[in-house]
Design a protein around this motif. Sequence first.
Motif, PDB file in Angstrom:
ATOM      1  N   LYS A  39      45.751   1.786  -1.042  1.00 54.59           N
ATOM      2  CA  LYS A  39      46.903   1.694  -0.129  1.00 54.59           C
ATOM      3  C   LYS A  39      48.011   2.671  -0.516  1.00 54.59           C
ATOM      4  CE  LYS A  39      45.865  -3.112   0.829  1.00 54.59           C
ATOM      5  NZ  LYS A  39      46.148  -4.506   0.530  1.00 54.59           N
ATOM      6  N   LYS A  52      49.553  -5.369   4.274  1.00 50.10           N
ATOM      7  CA  LYS A  52      48.488  -5.188   5.264  1.00 50.10           C
ATOM      8  C   LYS A  52      48.925  -4.257   6.387  1.00 50.10           C
ATOM      9  CE  LYS A  52      46.226  -9.649   4.682  1.00 50.10           C
ATOM     10  NZ  LYS A  52      45.668 -10.800   5.346  1.00 50.10           N
ATOM     11  N   ILE A  53      47.934  -3.686   7.052  1.00 50.79           N
ATOM     12  CA  ILE A  53      48.207  -2.982   8.302  1.00 50.79           C
ATOM     13  C   ILE A  53      47.986  -4.001   9.414  1.00 50.79           C
ATOM     14  CG2 ILE A  53      47.587  -0.693   7.445  1.00 50.79           C
ATOM     15  CD1 ILE A  53      45.187  -2.531   9.686  1.00 50.79           C
ATOM     16  N   GLU A  65      52.965  -7.539  11.073  1.00 52.60           N
ATOM     17  CA  GLU A  65      52.251  -8.607  11.790  1.00 52.60           C
ATOM     18  C   GLU A  65      52.094  -8.214  13.265  1.00 52.60           C
ATOM     19  OE1 GLU A  65      50.726 -11.622  10.832  1.00 52.60           O
ATOM     20  OE2 GLU A  65      50.892 -10.623   8.909  1.00 52.60           O
ATOM     21  N   SER A  66      50.825  -8.062  13.672  1.00 54.24           N
ATOM     22  CA  SER A  66      50.559  -7.492  14.993  1.00 54.24           C
ATOM     23  C   SER A  66      51.259  -8.227  16.146  1.00 54.24           C
ATOM     24  CB  SER A  66      49.061  -7.409  15.237  1.00 54.24           C
ATOM     25  OG  SER A  66      48.466  -8.674  15.131  1.00 54.24           O
TER      26      SER A  66
HETATM   27  N1  LIG Z   1      47.958 -11.323  10.620  1.00 48.77           N
HETATM   28  C1  LIG Z   1      47.893  -9.895  10.409  1.00 48.77           C
HETATM   29  C2  LIG Z   1      46.491  -9.514   9.970  1.00 48.77           C
HETATM   30  C3  LIG Z   1      46.387  -8.060   9.549  1.00 48.77           C
HETATM   31  C4  LIG Z   1      45.160  -7.806   8.689  1.00 48.77           C
HETATM   32  O1  LIG Z   1      44.401  -8.735   8.364  1.00 48.77           O
HETATM   33  N2  LIG Z   1      44.968  -6.534   8.304  1.00 48.77           N
HETATM   34  C5  LIG Z   1      43.886  -6.191   7.435  1.00 48.77           C
HETATM   35  C6  LIG Z   1      43.003  -5.102   8.031  1.00 48.77           C
HETATM   36  S1  LIG Z   1      42.192  -5.627   9.501  1.00 48.77           S
HETATM   37  C7  LIG Z   1      44.445  -5.609   6.131  1.00 48.77           C
HETATM   38  O2  LIG Z   1      45.392  -4.859   6.137  1.00 48.77           O
HETATM   39  N3  LIG Z   1      43.826  -5.950   5.009  1.00 48.77           N
HETATM   40  C8  LIG Z   1      44.197  -5.436   3.739  1.00 48.77           C
HETATM   41  C9  LIG Z   1      44.263  -6.483   2.672  1.00 48.77           C
HETATM   42  O3  LIG Z   1      44.065  -7.675   2.969  1.00 48.77           O
HETATM   43  O4  LIG Z   1      44.506  -6.110   1.528  1.00 48.77           O
HETATM   44  C10 LIG Z   1      48.290  -9.190  11.712  1.00 48.77           C
HETATM   45  O5  LIG Z   1      48.149  -9.791  12.782  1.00 48.77           O
HETATM   46  O6  LIG Z   1      48.798  -8.071  11.643  1.00 48.77           O
END
Ligand SMILES: N[C@@H](CCC(=O)N[C@@H](CS)C(=O)NCC(=O)O)C(=O)O
Length: 224
Positions: A39, A52-53, A65-66
């Motif tokens: 990251k 997270k993205i 958060e999307s």
């Molecule tokens: N609830 C978050 C979920 C986002 C999510 O799960 N992103 C994943 C990729 S699909 C991520 O960044 N994972 C990296 C990690 O968990 O370290 C949203 O709606 O934005």
Amino acid sequence: MENVKLFGTLPSPFSYRVIWVLELKGIKYDYIEEDLANKSSLLLQYNPVHKKIPVLVHNEKPICESLVILEYVEEIWPHQHPLLPKEPYERAMVRFWAKFADEKGIVIWILFRTTGEDQAKAKKECFNMLETLEEHGNLGTNTFFGGENVGLADLAVASVIHWLEVIEQVLEIKLFEGTTFPSLYNWFNNLKDVPIIKSNIPDQHQMFLSFKKQRETLMDSTAT
Ligand SMILES: N[C@@H](CCC(=O)N[C@@H](CS)C(=O)NCC(=O)O)C(=O)O
């Protein structure tokens, strides 16, 4: 002058929710692909809580958060392709289904990662989720969740269904069928026909190849 950046990974369903809303509203943005195995310091700085993205950065201010991002974009650019109906009750219903997709949609990833009894349980939960959307989503009367325009709930539910179809192919199972869920099936076909969605939806065959590899790696690591 607006400055909009999206930190995402492709083909993350959460990144696509944001891509779809920006494209539907015609907002210019720079897309920055993150490597989640390594990251960037910017991602960690912008999303120190979840790391997270997706992260949307609007005039240097990060939003995470999307679904929160979708609501933010709607508030900033309310007139270009509104994501919510005008009437408060209908707005509440659209938010209800977006939340439902967010909470229940996680089951497709459990399905993807499990085998045996756990997978059978996930399959049942997934079927129940589809059944609820079919029975209560009002898609027999409306073209989309909020009426005649693509909105918040459509983007949230599509980010479950499009990915579920690929997971089904990898696992060689079929849950989402037109004969069992006619209204939902019809809704998804209508959504994929919307030009902006059509030109910004990830290719399922490419996804299949990548998910198949991920599943094999996962199964190898759990077998040892
Ligand atoms: N609830 C978050 C979920 C986002 C999510 O799960 N992103 C994943 C990729 S699909 C991520 O960044 N994972 C990296 C990690 O968990 O370290 C949203 O709606 O934005």
